[in-house]
Every structure is written in C-alpha cells, then in structure tokens.
Design a protein around this motif. Sequence first.
Motif, PDB file in Angstrom:
ATOM      1  N   VAL A  46      -4.258   1.712 -10.777  1.00  0.00           N
ATOM      2  CA  VAL A  46      -4.519   1.633  -9.399  1.00  0.00           C
ATOM      3  C   VAL A  46      -5.975   1.930  -8.899  1.00  0.00           C
ATOM      4  N   GLN A  47      -6.812   0.920  -8.507  1.00  0.00           N
ATOM      5  CA  GLN A  47      -8.086   0.907  -8.587  1.00  0.00           C
ATOM      6  C   GLN A  47      -8.822   1.067  -7.219  1.00  0.00           C
ATOM      7  N   ARG A  48      -7.832   1.485  -6.072  1.00  0.00           N
ATOM      8  CA  ARG A  48      -8.369   1.743  -4.706  1.00  0.00           C
ATOM      9  C   ARG A  48      -7.873   2.944  -4.273  1.00  0.00           C
ATOM     10  N   PHE A  49      -8.595   3.957  -3.935  1.00  0.00           N
ATOM     11  CA  PHE A  49      -7.919   5.362  -3.346  1.00  0.00           C
ATOM     12  C   PHE A  49      -8.676   5.583  -2.061  1.00  0.00           C
ATOM     13  N   ILE A  50      -8.032   5.990  -0.917  1.00  0.00           N
ATOM     14  CA  ILE A  50      -8.818   6.367   0.440  1.00  0.00           C
ATOM     15  C   ILE A  50      -7.901   7.734   0.700  1.00  0.00           C
ATOM     16  N   ILE A  54       0.873  -1.146   0.076  1.00  0.00           N
ATOM     17  CA  ILE A  54       0.180  -0.164  -0.093  1.00  0.00           C
ATOM     18  C   ILE A  54       0.717   1.419  -0.009  1.00  0.00           C
ATOM     19  N   PHE A  55       0.583   2.279  -0.994  1.00  0.00           N
ATOM     20  CA  PHE A  55       1.169   3.540  -0.964  1.00  0.00           C
ATOM     21  C   PHE A  55       0.734   4.432  -0.127  1.00  0.00           C
ATOM     22  N   VAL A  56       1.346   5.034   1.025  1.00  0.00           N
ATOM     23  CA  VAL A  56       0.810   5.899   1.705  1.00  0.00           C
ATOM     24  C   VAL A  56       1.444   7.508   1.572  1.00  0.00           C
ATOM     25  N   ALA A  57       0.612   8.373   1.267  1.00  0.00           N
ATOM     26  CA  ALA A  57       1.075   9.635   1.143  1.00  0.00           C
ATOM     27  C   ALA A  57       0.874  10.465   2.359  1.00  0.00           C
ATOM     28  N   GLY A  58       1.890  11.278   2.549  1.00  0.00           N
ATOM     29  CA  GLY A  58       1.907  12.080   4.002  1.00  0.00           C
ATOM     30  C   GLY A  58       2.070  11.131   5.187  1.00  0.00           C
ATOM     31  N   ALA A  59       3.168  10.133   4.965  1.00  0.00           N
ATOM     32  CA  ALA A  59       3.163   8.932   5.998  1.00  0.00           C
ATOM     33  C   ALA A  59       4.084   9.694   7.067  1.00  0.00           C
ATOM     34  N   THR A  60       4.829  10.617   6.932  1.00  0.00           N
ATOM     35  CA  THR A  60       5.307  11.080   8.465  1.00  0.00           C
ATOM     36  C   THR A  60       4.574  12.028   9.247  1.00  0.00           C
ATOM     37  N   LYS A  68     -15.103  11.720  -9.583  1.00  0.00           N
ATOM     38  CA  LYS A  68     -15.269  11.687 -10.867  1.00  0.00           C
ATOM     39  C   LYS A  68     -14.455  10.847 -11.749  1.00  0.00           C
ATOM     40  N   SER A  69     -13.313  10.246 -10.853  1.00  0.00           N
ATOM     41  CA  SER A  69     -12.351   9.460 -11.558  1.00  0.00           C
ATOM     42  C   SER A  69     -12.756   8.153 -12.087  1.00  0.00           C
ATOM     43  N   GLY A  70     -13.692   7.644 -11.458  1.00  0.00           N
ATOM     44  CA  GLY A  70     -13.847   6.134 -11.899  1.00  0.00           C
ATOM     45  C   GLY A  70     -12.978   4.955 -10.873  1.00  0.00           C
ATOM     46  N   ILE A  71     -12.219   5.453 -10.168  1.00  0.00           N
ATOM     47  CA  ILE A  71     -11.424   4.776  -9.026  1.00  0.00           C
ATOM     48  C   ILE A  71     -12.314   4.495  -7.944  1.00  0.00           C
ATOM     49  N   ASN A  72     -12.316   3.075  -7.299  1.00  0.00           N
ATOM     50  CA  ASN A  72     -13.127   2.974  -6.103  1.00  0.00           C
ATOM     51  C   ASN A  72     -12.459   3.689  -4.989  1.00  0.00           C
ATOM     52  N   TYR A  73     -13.107   4.604  -4.371  1.00  0.00           N
ATOM     53  CA  TYR A  73     -12.760   5.425  -3.438  1.00  0.00           C
ATOM     54  C   TYR A  73     -13.545   5.379  -2.092  1.00  0.00           C
ATOM     55  N   GLY A 119       4.807   3.369  -8.341  1.00  0.00           N
ATOM     56  CA  GLY A 119       5.279   2.226  -9.270  1.00  0.00           C
ATOM     57  C   GLY A 119       3.988   1.217  -9.464  1.00  0.00           C
ATOM     58  N   ASP A 120       4.230   0.307 -10.050  1.00  0.00           N
ATOM     59  CA  ASP A 120       3.430  -0.860 -10.535  1.00  0.00           C
ATOM     60  C   ASP A 120       3.218  -2.090  -9.379  1.00  0.00           C
ATOM     61  N   ASP A 121       3.917  -1.938  -8.234  1.00  0.00           N
ATOM     62  CA  ASP A 121       3.673  -2.836  -7.283  1.00  0.00           C
ATOM     63  C   ASP A 121       2.640  -2.406  -6.121  1.00  0.00           C
ATOM     64  N   SER A 122       1.954  -1.195  -6.253  1.00  0.00           N
ATOM     65  CA  SER A 122       1.389  -0.786  -5.069  1.00  0.00           C
ATOM     66  C   SER A 122      -0.140  -1.075  -5.598  1.00  0.00           C
ATOM     67  N   GLU A 123      -1.046  -1.708  -4.479  1.00  0.00           N
ATOM     68  CA  GLU A 123      -2.235  -2.202  -4.847  1.00  0.00           C
ATOM     69  C   GLU A 123      -3.241  -0.993  -4.503  1.00  0.00           C
ATOM     70  N   ALA A 124      -2.896  -0.179  -3.786  1.00  0.00           N
ATOM     71  CA  ALA A 124      -3.967   0.919  -3.181  1.00  0.00           C
ATOM     72  C   ALA A 124      -2.979   2.186  -2.848  1.00  0.00           C
ATOM     73  N   VAL A 125      -3.710   3.208  -2.691  1.00  0.00           N
ATOM     74  CA  VAL A 125      -3.247   4.427  -2.399  1.00  0.00           C
ATOM     75  C   VAL A 125      -3.889   5.030  -1.085  1.00  0.00           C
ATOM     76  N   ILE A 126      -3.384   5.598   0.080  1.00  0.00           N
ATOM     77  CA  ILE A 126      -4.139   5.978   1.073  1.00  0.00           C
ATOM     78  C   ILE A 126      -3.230   7.605   1.159  1.00  0.00           C
ATOM     79  N   CYS A 127      -4.220   8.589   1.021  1.00  0.00           N
ATOM     80  CA  CYS A 127      -3.580   9.896   0.921  1.00  0.00           C
ATOM     81  C   CYS A 127      -4.093  10.654   2.346  1.00  0.00           C
ATOM     82  N   ALA A 128      -3.087  10.775   3.022  1.00  0.00           N
ATOM     83  CA  ALA A 128      -2.944  11.434   4.414  1.00  0.00           C
ATOM     84  C   ALA A 128      -2.298  12.882   4.345  1.00  0.00           C
ATOM     85  N   THR A 129      -2.040  13.427   3.299  1.00  0.00           N
ATOM     86  CA  THR A 129      -1.371  14.737   3.346  1.00  0.00           C
ATOM     87  C   THR A 129      -1.842  15.834   3.971  1.00  0.00           C
ATOM     88  N   GLY A 130      -1.113  16.698   4.461  1.00  0.00           N
ATOM     89  CA  GLY A 130      -1.725  17.971   4.916  1.00  0.00           C
ATOM     90  C   GLY A 130      -0.630  19.180   4.789  1.00  0.00           C
TER      91      GLY A 130
END
Length: 295
Positions: free
Chosen positions: A168-172, A63-69, A214-219, A127-138
């Motif tokens: 990538v078809q999962r975004f939180i 899982i790719f996490v943005a805003g990880a720190t 509107k992206s079509g991604i499962n959010y 990359g092509d090895d991440s199944e989903a993205v979680i965005c916790a940026t601020g």
Amino acid sequence: MIRRTCYLSARHLHHHHHHCSLLFSTTSPEPPKFHSLKPIKMEGANEITREAKENVNQTKRKIFVAGATGRTGKSIVEQLLAKGFEVKAAVRDLAKARATFSKHGPSLQMVVADVTEGSDKLVQAIGDDSEAVICATGFRPGFNVFAPWKVENLGTVNLVEACRKLGVQRFILISSILVNGAAMGQMLNPAYLYLNIFGLILVAKHKAENHIRKSGINYTIIRPAALKNEPPSGNLVVEPEDTLYDGTISRDLVAEVAVEALDLPEASYKVVEILSRADAPKRTYEDLFGSIKQK
C-alpha cells in the motif's frame, strides 16, 4: 513577522437478469449486428472500448480507516462515502460500530482490528483491496500509563509496516501540533506538559511520524490545532511543521483535509499544521498544500 505564542487548553488537543432466450430456427439466421465502439488507446496498455473504460471508472476505490469510530474517524468515513469511495472501517467494538454507522449501505465494510496487536493481523484486516490507509486513532484515558504509547506510537508503526508488507503506497496520519514541542522551546507549555504526563502522548506521536517519513510510503501527516466538535467556521489555514502554537479547528474540517489530500500530488511527502480562522482568505487545496515545501 513575529508569531504570537499561546497555550492550548489540554482538553482540546486531543464511504434484470437478462433471460437469454435462444431461438432456434430452421432458416439461416441473420448475422448478428454489433454496435461500433470507438477504441481508446491507453498508454502502456491494449486498446479498450469506450464502454469498457466507463466500466473501469465505475469501480469504487477502497480506503482503510483506522480509528473509524472516533469523532474525527467517523467524519472521515462519512466524507469518504459521500465522495463515492468504499471504506473498510477498522473497529475494536463491532456492536458500537454498527450503532455508529447504522444508516450506511454496502459501500462500508467493518472489520475488527486492533492496531496494537501487531502488523501481521493488520495485514489481514487491510487486505489486498485497500488502496490507501488513513490513521485517525487515539488512546482513551485510563489507568494504563503504557496505553498512549502503544496506540500513538506502536499502533501507528504497526499500520505502516502492514502497508509495507501489502505494498500500500498511500498513508495519511492525523497527528497534532506541538508533537515536536521540545525542539520548539515549548517544554513548559501547559498543554505539552499535561499530555506528556499521560504516557508521553506527543512524544509517541512524533516518534510515529518519524517512522512514517523513513518508510518510503507516500505520506501526508496532518497536525491539527485544538479540535472542536462544532461544524467548521472560518477558512482553512495550512502552515509548515513546527510553527503553530494556538488556534482551533473543527474535526469535520480535519476530516475534509485528510480526504482531499488523498489524490493531491501537492500533498505528497509533507507534514502540515492546520487551523481555521475567520479572517483567512479562502484558497484551494492545491494552493494550500502547494505552498508547503517538502523536507
């Protein structure tokens, strides 16, 4: 039922070598013995052995996490790792990230990435090895009045576009209550006014939410109430969008909601607002998310 409206304090809104000895002999060797493995049929695939299936199941999902720190992002990373996921943590300051996650092993990979630098660079980071993205940026408060908009709106949009390019078809997304405050009649709410003075933070978040939808991604878009750094207390309450005006919730519980939502069909294509309350009944995540209708 009449919902009481309270004002949020502005300061709160914000994963032996086998040495193969070949023995040669002049006598005829006995035929090798094989263990009998019962095949299992998989829908749409060839038969594989039970042993092979177990090996597949042992592959960790990344899982790719943005805003990880950030404070919420750090908790998300730790909870993903505790559940057996691999995590690719997007960070801007590698030295800070190494200090933050110094005790974690090979299941955690850190990559330098800035969500404001465009989707192409994020494609390389995710990359092509991440199944989903979680965005916790601020954004971090400063003198640049455009920084909140760049992070909260454009940065999230860049992440979504990178996901679309990669498939990538999962975004939180971790967002905030009151992002649609204007439509809710909350334009004079002190918290809404204060946060929007500093670069229209809530407006930027809401614009980003609309792009995701509107992206079509499962959010799953998670809007927490006022954030606390203390451990969770009380039980989780999940409400539909544009309904909460007050309440608090621990960052650790917000992180738990995000991690649990990953694999819940009931959480797909939904916007939820969350808080914790001592008098709330304890319910399963399936029940909590299932009670919210898709829009």
